[in-house]
Design a protein around this motif. Structure first.
Motif, short mmCIF file in Angstrom:
data_model
loop_
_atom_site.label_atom_id
_atom_site.label_comp_id
_atom_site.label_asym_id
_atom_site.label_seq_id
_atom_site.Cartn_x
_atom_site.Cartn_y
_atom_site.Cartn_z
N THR A 15 -5.46 15.39 54.15
CA THR A 15 -5.39 14.07 53.59
C THR A 15 -4.35 13.36 54.60
N TRP A 26 -1.89 15.71 56.83
CA TRP A 26 -1.63 16.83 56.09
C TRP A 26 -2.87 17.75 56.11
N THR A 27 -2.78 19.13 56.21
CA THR A 27 -3.77 19.98 56.21
C THR A 27 -3.02 21.42 55.96
N ASP A 28 -3.96 22.41 55.49
CA ASP A 28 -3.32 23.73 55.32
C ASP A 28 -3.42 24.69 56.38
N ARG A 47 2.24 20.30 58.49
CA ARG A 47 1.48 21.53 58.27
C ARG A 47 1.77 21.83 56.75
N SER A 48 0.98 21.63 55.76
CA SER A 48 1.28 21.89 54.41
C SER A 48 1.66 23.28 54.17
N GLY A 49 2.57 23.69 53.43
CA GLY A 49 3.08 24.91 52.87
C GLY A 49 4.10 25.51 53.95
N THR A 55 5.85 17.08 51.09
CA THR A 55 4.48 16.71 50.47
C THR A 55 4.08 15.21 50.95
N THR A 56 2.85 15.09 50.62
CA THR A 56 2.38 13.64 50.80
C THR A 56 3.51 12.56 50.20
#
Length: 563
Positions: A15, A26-28, A47-49, A55-56
């Protein structure tokens, strides 16, 4: 593709958020390394998580001044995602704006933006589909009747393709076509570019009572249905925000004609008087039924013809891979220089010789050494490595056949693996076998089984940043829901007989090597001598028939299974 154009990131999940002063992405965990390589310094990678990463929505609420306006293209956000964003940013007095008439990225992209695909659609033969379109539509209509609805809007492309026994090629690696479908009690309408519909397909649709309208007509049709008071079934997790917005506006106009405003209806629905409350709730329900599409689960449970096609296509695919592995092992041992891209191209050549082959089911992940640690690595001619015998080689590939879809990963070593390679590979394999051999009660959701694939790794403090299994379509998308095997996504969908899932634990050491072992599994019923509570138990049947490398050389394995 808009995201790739804007950011340079080519992975399938991410995103991008652009404000006047910031650009964040953002990416996982599957794409951390890839994003680091592909994003320019203009972007901030989040870095998501990971612990402490916002979060966004949290980020927007933090960086934007109160009263800001946040714009989205409502055709690219599900209704649920848009509503979540709207509610969360309203806490900071921000407003969500649905930019329906144009896309901001397209304004920059201009004339260099690729034209929409124009490839023709085709009929998916009944010998592969197993059930005719009329029967599938009859099932959907029975669900409409049961839920008190007049129409369902189907927007997931694989659901449209499955329901109408059609296939296309608008999306690379997936046999689907851009379209919407509405099913009413007495008719059905496919919204699609008519240039993609041949006479054969047109006759196929007419036979099932399906009309054609232009792709762009979906909004006006939804609006028309709303204004006449039709109750629509909308899967808000997948139907885009533009459709839901137009539908609600039409419903408001319908209610005003009846002398009611949204405020009045809401007040009635929260009334203490039972009669008034019931009237208010009934009026609110005119805004539609928001629940999972009736097609989602039906598509995931394969019928006998679909299962037969999947088994047959996997056998042909295994033959191609057996030839390929024999070829590459000989080439490497003869010190022939092969790049990761050349390996992928040669694998494609072996697959093309198989009957019914159409295309790959995703971009082949051909990663040697450190590149194997990039979970969704995509080699390019100008930056890829050569495959040798000093490190591990990870190959994740799949194919679309006329009768089935395949997805398989093998990790091999063409020389002498190190003790670290052996230990990590063995623990991944132990997890793979543990899941493969699992027996579990019916109504068990996939996330319950995820621990089986990870426990051997956990014992020495290792893990992997992706799910263990995803659903797979029958001659359809290589990734499909609602089933999965993953503790990360909170998916409570129970595994059912006839579903197909992947089994793909792995382990990745950044800048060193990657390991993944993947087969596709068919959920089947298991007959046990004793069954607690009289319930049924389920297990798995392997669809993939390619050897997994052990201490014995791979070619010796292949020779043992050759005819």
């Amino acid at each position: 593709m808009r995201r790739a154009y804007l950011t340079g990131f080519t992975g399938s999940a991410g995103t991008a958020v652009v404000t006047k002063n910031n650009a964040a992405f953002w990416t996982d965990g599957r794409y951390f390394l890839q994003a680091e390589k592909e994003l320019s310094h203009d972007w901030t990678l989040l870095r998501s998580g990971n612990h402490g990463v916002p979060t966004t929505i949290e980020w927007l609420n933090d960086v934007l001044p109160s009263g800001s306006r946040v714009g989205i293209d409502p055709f690219l956000f599900s209704s649920d995602a848009a509503e979540e964003l709207k509610a969360a940013i309203s806490d900071k007095n921000h407003e969500l704006i649905l930019i329906r008439d144009f896309n901001l990225v397209d304004e920059i992209w201009g004339g260099s933006r690729p034209a929409p695909p124009k490839e023709p659609t085709r009929v998916h033969a009944i010998k592969y589909a197993g059930v005719d379109v009329a029967s599938k539509l009859s099932f959907v209509r029975s669900q409409l009747d049961e839920n008190g609805c007049d129409t369902v809007v189907i927007s997931m492309l694989d659901e449209v393709a499955w329901l109408l026994n059609m296939r296309g090629s608008d999306v690379p690696h997936s046999p689907v076509f851009y379209s919407y479908l509405t099913v009413e009690m007495s008719t059905a309408t496919l919204f699609v570019d008519s240039n993609k519909v041949s006479e054969e397909v047109l006759e196929h649709l007419k036979k099932a009572g399906v009309k054609l309208k232009s792709y762009e007509a979906i909004l006006s049709d939804v609006e028309r249905l709303a204004e006449k008071g039709a109750k629509l079934w909308l899967d808000s997790s997948s139907v885009n925000a533009a459709i839901v917005s137009v539908f609600r506006s039409g419903c408001d106009r319908y209610m005003r004609k009846r002398g009611k405003t949204g405020r009045q209806i809401g007040k009635e629905a929260s009334s203490d008087d039972p009669t008034t409350k019931k009237r208010g709730v009934q009026n609110m329900e005119l805004n539609g039924l928001y629940k999972a599409s009736p097609v989602t689960l039906a598509k995931s449970v394969k019928n006998e013809a679909e299962i037969r096609g999947m088994k047959n296509s996997h056998l042909r695919d295994a033959a191609a891979l057996a030839e390929f592995w024999c070829w590459i092992e000989e080439e490497v041992h003869n010190n022939v220089a092969l790049t990761e891209v050349q390996v992928a191209e040669n694998l494609l050549g072996f697959r093309r010789k198989q009957d019914g082959f159409i295309e790959t089911s995703f971009d082949t992940i051909s990663g040697y050494g450190a590149n194997g640690a990039i979970i969704h690595y995509n080699p390019t001619p100008d930056s890829c490595s050569s495959v040798g015998s000093d490190n591990l080689f990870l190959l994740d590939s799949g194919a679309q056949y006329v009768d089935g879809t395949t997805d398989i990963t093998r990790t091999v070593h063409f020389g002498e693996p190190s003790p670290r390679h052996k230990e990590c590979f063995t623990r991944v394999l132990q997890g793979h076998i543990a899941l493969d051999q699992a027996v579990f009660p019916e109504r068990t959701p996939g996330f319950v089984l995820d621990v089986l694939a990870r426990s051997s790794l956990w014992k020495i403090g290792l893990d992997y940043r992706h799910g263990t299994g995803h659903g797979v379509g029958a001659a359809l998308n290589v990734h499909e829901g609602p089933q999965s095997i993953s503790y990360r996504y909170g998916n409570l969908t129970a595994l059912q007989k006839g579903m197909i899932v992947s089994n793909e634990p792995g382990y990745y050491e950044d800048d060193s090597f990657g390991i993944r072992i993947e087969n596709l599994l068919l959920v089947k019923e298991v007959n046990l001598a004793n069954s607690f509570g009289g319930i049924s138990y389920l297990g798995f049947e392997k669809l993939t028939f390619v050897p997994i490398q052990s201490v014995i050389k791979l070619t010796e394995h292949l020779l043992k299974i050759s005819p």
